[in-house]
Write a protein that holds these residues in place. Structure first.
Motif, PDB file in Angstrom:
ATOM      1  N   GLY A  44       0.923  -1.257   0.080  1.00 20.35           N
ATOM      2  CA  GLY A  44       0.218  -0.100   0.089  1.00 20.35           C
ATOM      3  C   GLY A  44       0.787   1.367  -0.063  1.00 20.35           C
ATOM      4  O   GLY A  44       0.492   2.248  -0.651  1.00 20.35           O
ATOM      5  N   LEU A  45       1.852   1.253   0.835  1.00 17.28           N
ATOM      6  CA  LEU A  45       2.691   2.312   0.870  1.00 17.28           C
ATOM      7  C   LEU A  45       3.659   2.542  -0.558  1.00 17.28           C
ATOM      8  O   LEU A  45       3.409   3.694  -1.092  1.00 17.28           O
ATOM      9  CB  LEU A  45       3.953   2.222   1.807  1.00 17.28           C
ATOM     10  CG  LEU A  45       4.999   3.223   2.091  1.00 17.28           C
ATOM     11  CD1 LEU A  45       4.222   4.796   2.541  1.00 17.28           C
ATOM     12  CD2 LEU A  45       6.117   2.771   3.075  1.00 17.28           C
ATOM     13  N   LEU A  46       4.109   1.614  -1.096  1.00 18.23           N
ATOM     14  CA  LEU A  46       4.569   1.710  -2.508  1.00 18.23           C
ATOM     15  C   LEU A  46       3.459   2.328  -3.281  1.00 18.23           C
ATOM     16  O   LEU A  46       4.000   2.926  -4.420  1.00 18.23           O
ATOM     17  CB  LEU A  46       5.239   0.280  -2.896  1.00 18.23           C
ATOM     18  CG  LEU A  46       6.278  -0.254  -2.001  1.00 18.23           C
ATOM     19  CD1 LEU A  46       6.757  -1.533  -2.699  1.00 18.23           C
ATOM     20  CD2 LEU A  46       7.366   0.615  -2.069  1.00 18.23           C
ATOM     21  N   LEU A  47       2.381   1.652  -3.429  1.00 20.63           N
ATOM     22  CA  LEU A  47       1.303   2.129  -4.334  1.00 20.63           C
ATOM     23  C   LEU A  47       1.057   3.910  -4.299  1.00 20.63           C
ATOM     24  O   LEU A  47       0.732   4.581  -5.210  1.00 20.63           O
ATOM     25  CB  LEU A  47       0.108   1.473  -4.095  1.00 20.63           C
ATOM     26  CG  LEU A  47      -0.005   0.190  -4.895  1.00 20.63           C
ATOM     27  CD1 LEU A  47      -1.496  -0.505  -4.429  1.00 20.63           C
ATOM     28  CD2 LEU A  47       0.232  -0.305  -6.183  1.00 20.63           C
ATOM     29  N   ALA A  48       0.982   4.202  -2.808  1.00 22.01           N
ATOM     30  CA  ALA A  48       0.851   5.553  -2.550  1.00 22.01           C
ATOM     31  C   ALA A  48       1.934   6.047  -2.903  1.00 22.01           C
ATOM     32  O   ALA A  48       1.688   7.425  -3.636  1.00 22.01           O
ATOM     33  CB  ALA A  48       0.645   5.762  -1.117  1.00 22.01           C
ATOM     34  N   LEU A  49       3.186   5.873  -2.980  1.00 23.10           N
ATOM     35  CA  LEU A  49       4.293   6.646  -3.336  1.00 23.10           C
ATOM     36  C   LEU A  49       4.448   6.742  -4.983  1.00 23.10           C
ATOM     37  O   LEU A  49       4.691   7.881  -5.366  1.00 23.10           O
ATOM     38  CB  LEU A  49       5.620   5.826  -3.005  1.00 23.10           C
ATOM     39  CG  LEU A  49       5.995   6.009  -1.429  1.00 23.10           C
ATOM     40  CD1 LEU A  49       6.992   5.163  -0.813  1.00 23.10           C
ATOM     41  CD2 LEU A  49       6.209   7.493  -0.944  1.00 23.10           C
ATOM     42  N   SER A  50       3.922   5.580  -5.519  1.00 25.80           N
ATOM     43  CA  SER A  50       3.783   5.556  -6.929  1.00 25.80           C
ATOM     44  C   SER A  50       2.863   6.702  -7.602  1.00 25.80           C
ATOM     45  O   SER A  50       3.129   7.618  -8.543  1.00 25.80           O
ATOM     46  CB  SER A  50       3.260   4.358  -7.633  1.00 25.80           C
ATOM     47  OG  SER A  50       2.989   4.408  -8.957  1.00 25.80           O
TER      48      SER A  50
END
Length: 247
Positions: free
Chosen positions: A15-21
């Motif tokens: 989820g964090l990586l998707l938000a950072l994307s």
């Protein structure tokens, strides 16, 4: 319990990586420019990446209060996380190709991506509906106000999922009948309702958790959560009325 806990960590990181994307694509928009609205825009990978990332983190956290078996919950979360990655990945891919991601039937590849996103949306609805039903079958755990926050969050989330399904269904009908441009613009009236509804499952439980850190009595905390639920419901109702009036 080791497997479910490792799944929670995986979902939080994903989820964090998707938000950072999503945030990265906001930077891309600032550098590259282009329209903010429309079927081809850097807005889509930004908003979808951020929204899916926050939703995945929220669902992973909130379902820890839902009375559902540890292993079934872990399986559902893995399916949900994989689906979130597929949805954001497809939308991001099409943004970089400078073509619409949804309702795009221009080429066989575009059709395949569009259908993949539609099927992924159906999977999202199925998984989240299972969690929503579980939250109403058995009272969720947690501090004062959390059961109401979790149940209300899921109930409003279902409204968001229904509005999303309605957007896709209407768009597909218009596309299949040769009204491609109209299909791209047909989703606009429902977008506010869809956007507001999706994040109640994060906002309301987060409020209940923050209140649990205060010195207020349980009765007061329940009242504050109940008031917040009422306000959120009013916002959703207003977005629904606006959608009806402008459709």
């Amino acid at each position: 319990m080791k497997i479910p806990r490792s799944v929670d960590r995986l979902c939080h990181v994903t989820g964090l990586l998707l938000a950072l994307s999503g945030l990265v694509h906001l930077v891309v928009f600032a550098a590259d420019g282009g329209p903010w609205y429309g079927p081809v825009s850097w807005r889509k990978p930004f908003t979808f990446g951020l929204s899916f990332g926050l939703t995945l983190i929220a669902i992973t956290w909130v379902t820890s209060y839902v009375r559902v078996g540890a292993r079934p919950r872990a399986v559902l979360l893995l399916v949900f996380a994989a689906d979130c990655v597929v949805e954001v990945g497809g939308i991001t891919l099409q943004a970089w190709r400078r073509v619409p991601s949804h309702l795009n039937m221009e080429t066989p590849f575009d059709t395949a991506v569009s259908m993949m996103l539609a099927v992924g949306g159906a999977v999202l609805v199925a998984v989240l509906t299972v969690f929503a039903v579980a939250s109403f079958r058995h009272r969720p755990t947690g501090p004062a106000g959390m059961p109401l926050a979790v149940r209300s969050g899921f109930a409003v989330l279902l409204v968001g999922l229904a509005s999303g399904a309605a957007m896709i269904a209407r768009g597909v009908v218009l596309t299949r009948t040769g009204h491609q441009e109209a299909a791209y613009h047909s989703t606009a009236p429902l977008k506010p309702l869809h956007g507001v509804s999706l994040h109640a499952v994060l906002v309301l439980p987060l409020l209940a958790w923050l209140l649990s850190r205060s010195s207020w009595s349980e009765r007061t905390r329940r009242r504050v959560v109940a008031t917040a639920v009422g306000c959120y419901a009013a916002a959703v109702a207003s977005a629904g009325v606006w959608a009806v009036l402008t459709y």
